[in-house]
Design a protein around this motif. Structure first.
Motif, PDB file in Angstrom:
ATOM      1  N   GLY A  98     -76.847  47.734 -28.816  1.00 11.66           N
ATOM      2  CA  GLY A  98     -78.116  47.627 -29.145  1.00 11.66           C
ATOM      3  C   GLY A  98     -78.039  46.434 -29.799  1.00 11.66           C
ATOM      4  O   GLY A  98     -79.607  46.434 -30.912  1.00 11.66           O
ATOM      5  N   LYS A  99     -77.654  45.206 -29.625  1.00  6.73           N
ATOM      6  CA  LYS A  99     -77.805  43.945 -30.550  1.00  6.73           C
ATOM      7  C   LYS A  99     -79.902  43.801 -30.930  1.00  6.73           C
ATOM      8  O   LYS A  99     -79.537  43.028 -29.393  1.00  6.73           O
ATOM      9  CB  LYS A  99     -76.652  42.790 -30.330  1.00  6.73           C
ATOM     10  N   CYS A 100     -79.656  42.817 -31.739  1.00  5.33           N
ATOM     11  CA  CYS A 100     -80.853  42.418 -31.936  1.00  5.33           C
ATOM     12  C   CYS A 100     -80.637  41.899 -32.886  1.00  5.33           C
ATOM     13  O   CYS A 100     -80.815  42.729 -33.888  1.00  5.33           O
ATOM     14  CB  CYS A 100     -82.346  43.413 -30.723  1.00  5.33           C
ATOM     15  N   LYS A 101     -82.756  41.215 -33.346  1.00  5.26           N
ATOM     16  CA  LYS A 101     -82.834  40.746 -34.352  1.00  5.26           C
ATOM     17  C   LYS A 101     -84.559  41.371 -34.737  1.00  5.26           C
ATOM     18  O   LYS A 101     -85.282  41.119 -33.700  1.00  5.26           O
ATOM     19  CB  LYS A 101     -82.662  39.386 -34.210  1.00  5.26           C
ATOM     20  N   THR A 113     -94.168  26.710 -38.997  1.00  8.52           N
ATOM     21  CA  THR A 113     -92.647  26.165 -39.074  1.00  8.52           C
ATOM     22  C   THR A 113     -92.111  26.477 -40.406  1.00  8.52           C
ATOM     23  O   THR A 113     -90.696  26.326 -40.698  1.00  8.52           O
ATOM     24  CB  THR A 113     -92.751  24.358 -39.544  1.00  8.52           C
ATOM     25  N   ASP A 114     -92.968  27.171 -41.590  1.00 10.36           N
ATOM     26  CA  ASP A 114     -92.303  27.456 -43.072  1.00 10.36           C
ATOM     27  C   ASP A 114     -92.965  29.434 -42.871  1.00 10.36           C
ATOM     28  O   ASP A 114     -94.499  28.911 -42.525  1.00 10.36           O
ATOM     29  CB  ASP A 114     -93.227  26.661 -43.618  1.00 10.36           C
ATOM     30  N   VAL A 115     -92.206  30.204 -43.086  1.00  7.91           N
ATOM     31  CA  VAL A 115     -92.899  31.332 -42.791  1.00  7.91           C
ATOM     32  C   VAL A 115     -93.560  31.861 -44.404  1.00  7.91           C
ATOM     33  O   VAL A 115     -94.498  32.937 -44.284  1.00  7.91           O
ATOM     34  CB  VAL A 115     -91.783  32.166 -42.601  1.00  7.91           C
ATOM     35  N   ALA A 116     -93.213  30.921 -45.591  1.00  5.68           N
ATOM     36  CA  ALA A 116     -93.989  31.123 -46.683  1.00  5.68           C
ATOM     37  C   ALA A 116     -95.317  30.853 -46.177  1.00  5.68           C
ATOM     38  O   ALA A 116     -96.269  31.468 -46.930  1.00  5.68           O
ATOM     39  CB  ALA A 116     -93.377  30.669 -47.688  1.00  5.68           C
ATOM     40  N   LYS A 132     -92.494  44.805 -45.736  1.00 12.04           N
ATOM     41  CA  LYS A 132     -92.744  44.301 -47.616  1.00 12.04           C
ATOM     42  C   LYS A 132     -92.093  43.543 -48.193  1.00 12.04           C
ATOM     43  O   LYS A 132     -92.264  43.226 -49.239  1.00 12.04           O
ATOM     44  CB  LYS A 132     -93.316  46.043 -48.225  1.00 12.04           C
ATOM     45  N   LYS A 133     -90.464  44.011 -48.079  1.00 12.34           N
ATOM     46  CA  LYS A 133     -89.547  43.751 -48.770  1.00 12.34           C
ATOM     47  C   LYS A 133     -89.218  41.853 -48.548  1.00 12.34           C
ATOM     48  O   LYS A 133     -89.288  41.698 -49.816  1.00 12.34           O
ATOM     49  CB  LYS A 133     -88.395  44.058 -48.786  1.00 12.34           C
ATOM     50  N   PHE A 134     -90.071  41.710 -47.516  1.00 15.67           N
ATOM     51  CA  PHE A 134     -89.590  40.458 -47.537  1.00 15.67           C
ATOM     52  C   PHE A 134     -90.569  39.768 -47.524  1.00 15.67           C
ATOM     53  O   PHE A 134     -90.009  38.836 -48.086  1.00 15.67           O
ATOM     54  CB  PHE A 134     -89.040  40.183 -45.520  1.00 15.67           C
ATOM     55  N   PHE A 135     -92.146  40.367 -47.613  1.00 14.58           N
ATOM     56  CA  PHE A 135     -92.860  39.037 -47.823  1.00 14.58           C
ATOM     57  C   PHE A 135     -93.173  39.019 -49.255  1.00 14.58           C
ATOM     58  O   PHE A 135     -93.793  38.029 -50.381  1.00 14.58           O
ATOM     59  CB  PHE A 135     -94.421  39.808 -47.557  1.00 14.58           C
ATOM     60  N   SER A 136     -92.367  40.313 -49.888  1.00 11.46           N
ATOM     61  CA  SER A 136     -92.967  40.344 -51.639  1.00 11.46           C
ATOM     62  C   SER A 136     -92.056  39.190 -52.939  1.00 11.46           C
ATOM     63  O   SER A 136     -92.877  38.317 -53.771  1.00 11.46           O
ATOM     64  CB  SER A 136     -91.683  41.438 -52.370  1.00 11.46           C
ATOM     65  N   LYS A 137     -91.526  38.825 -52.121  1.00 14.65           N
ATOM     66  CA  LYS A 137     -90.839  36.884 -53.107  1.00 14.65           C
ATOM     67  C   LYS A 137     -91.561  36.542 -52.726  1.00 14.65           C
ATOM     68  O   LYS A 137     -91.894  35.385 -54.180  1.00 14.65           O
ATOM     69  CB  LYS A 137     -89.449  36.595 -52.425  1.00 14.65           C
ATOM     70  N   SER A 187     -85.799  35.207 -39.028  1.00  9.14           N
ATOM     71  CA  SER A 187     -85.240  36.050 -38.539  1.00  9.14           C
ATOM     72  C   SER A 187     -84.558  36.844 -39.690  1.00  9.14           C
ATOM     73  O   SER A 187     -84.174  36.150 -40.950  1.00  9.14           O
ATOM     74  CB  SER A 187     -83.766  35.530 -37.881  1.00  9.14           C
ATOM     75  N   ILE A 188     -85.354  37.815 -39.821  1.00 13.80           N
ATOM     76  CA  ILE A 188     -85.048  38.973 -41.281  1.00 13.80           C
ATOM     77  C   ILE A 188     -84.274  39.701 -41.606  1.00 13.80           C
ATOM     78  O   ILE A 188     -83.188  39.524 -42.173  1.00 13.80           O
ATOM     79  CB  ILE A 188     -85.812  40.176 -41.534  1.00 13.80           C
TER      80      ILE A 188
END
Length: 197
Positions: A98-101, A113-116, A132-137, A187-188
């Protein structure tokens, strides 16, 4: 006399996915380990033969919560689900399938090219807490507020329908992502099936 499908008091309550690819892999693994059970039609509980184990068939997305709240003793689900559920469980063992990203995916035509640069935009996902946690920064750094909207399936269609600037979804081979005209912007989380208690 015990009712058919009820759980004996002194058995290990073991939650496994009730359908899908994880269900198939887990039931094959149990069979290979010599764990035999008979699941009656329309019942989500099965007693194992000659073993003090009661299998409880649940949606994979609910297993971490059931384990974390003590409703079942152990379970198999994805690491991504455990993280999204925000429950306190022990990661007993990685199972190697079940490996994935979990990835931020944006339209190829946008050449992200820049997720920000997606911060403050519209993101569609089945993983709202992790997103939400990823984009909060980025939101904090840029003074933006990323709009995160939940959908339960077909996440990859959101960009082409004009509902999102990007999506956050699982990528295994990338076939569905590429068919939708998307590419990985970031990749998160790496995930796989795990045993939790």
């Amino acid at each position: 006399m015990e009712r058919q499908g009820s759980m004996p008091a002194e058995t290990c309550r073991f939650a496994i996915p009730k359908k899908g690819r994880l269900y198939e892999k887990v039931t094959a693994m149990l069979k290979g380990a010599g764990i035999q059970f008979r699941r009656e039609a329309r019942l989500d509980v099965a007693l194992c033969v000659d073993m003090p184990i009661t299998l409880v068939f649940l949606p994979a997305a609910d297993i971490a919560k059931y384990v974390g709240e003590g409703n079942v003793d152990i379970g198999i689900t994805g690491w991504d689900i455990v993280q999204e559920s925000m429950v306190d469980v022990e990661r007993v063992m990685d199972l190697g399938f079940g490996k994935c990203k979990l990835c931020v995916q944006a339209p190829v035509k946008n050449n992200v090219t820049d997720v920000a640069t997606l911060a403050g935009g519209r993101i569609v996902t089945s993983f709202p807490e992790l997103t939400k946690k990823f984009f909060s920064k980025f939101d904090e750094e840029q003074g933006t507020k990323t709009s995160v909207n939940f959908v339960s399936g077909s996440v990859e269609a959101a960009c082409s329908l004009g509902l999102a600037d990007a999506v956050v979804d699982l990528v295994e081979t990338g076939t569905t992502m590429r068919a939708a005209g998307l590419e990985v912007a970031h990749s998160i989380l790496e995930t796989e099936a795990i045993l939790i208690s």
